[in-house]
Design a protein around this motif. Structure first.
Motif, PDB file in Angstrom:
ATOM      1  N   ARG A 118       0.843  -1.197   0.000  1.00 29.56           N
ATOM      2  CA  ARG A 118       0.000   0.000   0.000  1.00 29.56           C
ATOM      3  C   ARG A 118       0.877   1.245   0.000  1.00 29.56           C
ATOM      4  O   ARG A 118       1.740   1.401   0.852  1.00 29.56           O
ATOM      5  N   THR A 145       0.597   5.024   0.637  1.00 29.97           N
ATOM      6  CA  THR A 145      -0.295   6.000   1.267  1.00 29.97           C
ATOM      7  C   THR A 145       0.262   7.399   1.074  1.00 29.97           C
ATOM      8  O   THR A 145       1.426   7.654   1.373  1.00 29.97           O
ATOM      9  N   THR A 201      -0.185  11.391   2.120  1.00 28.44           N
ATOM     10  CA  THR A 201      -0.749  12.321   3.096  1.00 28.44           C
ATOM     11  C   THR A 201      -0.248  13.725   2.767  1.00 28.44           C
ATOM     12  O   THR A 201       0.819  13.893   2.186  1.00 28.44           O
ATOM     13  N   ARG A 218      -7.282  14.105   4.631  1.00 24.39           N
ATOM     14  CA  ARG A 218      -7.942  13.241   3.649  1.00 24.39           C
ATOM     15  C   ARG A 218      -6.881  12.427   2.893  1.00 24.39           C
ATOM     16  O   ARG A 218      -6.613  12.680   1.718  1.00 24.39           O
ATOM     17  N   VAL A 259      -5.031   9.341   0.886  1.00 26.44           N
ATOM     18  CA  VAL A 259      -5.436   8.405  -0.162  1.00 26.44           C
ATOM     19  C   VAL A 259      -4.365   7.326  -0.272  1.00 26.44           C
ATOM     20  O   VAL A 259      -3.267   7.466   0.271  1.00 26.44           O
ATOM     21  N   HIS A 260      -4.696   6.257  -0.976  1.00 31.41           N
ATOM     22  CA  HIS A 260      -3.714   5.187  -1.175  1.00 31.41           C
ATOM     23  C   HIS A 260      -3.945   4.503  -2.521  1.00 31.41           C
ATOM     24  O   HIS A 260      -5.006   4.647  -3.119  1.00 31.41           O
ATOM     25  N   GLN A 309      -7.409   5.372  -4.136  1.00 32.49           N
ATOM     26  CA  GLN A 309      -8.615   5.155  -3.341  1.00 32.49           C
ATOM     27  C   GLN A 309      -8.595   6.077  -2.123  1.00 32.49           C
ATOM     28  O   GLN A 309      -7.525   6.438  -1.645  1.00 32.49           O
ATOM     29  N   PRO A 310      -9.759   6.419  -1.577  1.00 29.00           N
ATOM     30  CA  PRO A 310      -9.766   7.247  -0.368  1.00 29.00           C
ATOM     31  C   PRO A 310      -9.284   6.471   0.853  1.00 29.00           C
ATOM     32  O   PRO A 310      -9.418   5.247   0.916  1.00 29.00           O
ATOM     33  N   GLY A 311      -8.718   7.167   1.817  1.00 29.73           N
ATOM     34  CA  GLY A 311      -8.294   6.562   3.088  1.00 29.73           C
ATOM     35  C   GLY A 311      -6.847   6.155   3.100  1.00 29.73           C
ATOM     36  O   GLY A 311      -6.187   6.073   2.068  1.00 29.73           O
ATOM     37  N   ALA A 312      -6.357   5.901   4.301  1.00 30.74           N
ATOM     38  CA  ALA A 312      -4.962   5.511   4.487  1.00 30.74           C
ATOM     39  C   ALA A 312      -4.817   4.067   4.318  1.00 30.74           C
ATOM     40  O   ALA A 312      -4.586   3.159   4.170  1.00 30.74           O
TER      41      ALA A 312
END
Length: 164
Positions: free
Chosen positions: A58, A60, A62, A108, A110-111, A161-164
């Motif tokens: 993944r 990520t 930020t 917010r 993303v990854h 995609q949204p999120g960590a």
């Protein structure tokens, strides 16, 4: 015009005092730089849950406070990998829905996924560089993510995609 700027500055100061922690929209004169620009975000690679036939890593992204949110779409392109500064001869393809759009910025994250065939012929890597895309096309510049991972022929990169 000078009077309007003075009034806007005074109103902003009042809002900041009366609503601490509230994010204020930037004016055209002091707009925050976009979080999507490579110099304005951080990217880290970590191992994710693997399947029987693939390893997953993944990436990520930020953005620190002070940057404007932006929109990203599809998978990163122009992906290259290296180990200790030496380029690896692996070309990454993409998979998944390339039309989805996500919002990225401070608070917010993303990854995206790096999918690697689990065939025993992997090469260690510690850096990935890539070009992000917005709904209108490529975002200028090259982003860089660091972390321990592996790659092999047939490595694919998934959409943001949204999120960590």
């Amino acid at each position: 015009m000078r009077m309007n700027r003075t009034l806007i500055a005074a109103a902003t100061a009042v809002l900041a005092v009366t609503a601490p922690g509230t994010a204020l929209a930037a004016t055209a004169d002091d707009a925050a730089p976009s979080a999507c620009r490579p110099a304005n975000h951080l990217a880290r690679i970590a191992q994710d849950q693997s399947s029987a036939s693939h390893l997953h890593f993944r990436v990520t992204l930020t953005a620190p406070a002070g940057y404007a949110t932006c929109r990203l779409a599809g998978s990163p392109t122009d992906v290259s990998f290296s180990e200790d500064g030496s380029p690896l001869p692996v070309t990454a393809g993409s998979y998944g829905d390339q039309t989805g759009v996500v919002t990225f910025g401070p608070g917010r994250p993303v990854h995206f996924d790096i999918q690697v065939r689990n065939n025993g012929r992997t090469s260690p890597a510690d850096e990935a560089s890539f070009t992000l895309h917005g709904p209108g096309g490529a975002i200028p510049g090259t982003s860089v993510a660091e972390g321990a991972f592996v790659v092999s022929e047939g490595t694919l990169v998934g959409p943001v995609q949204p999120g960590a």
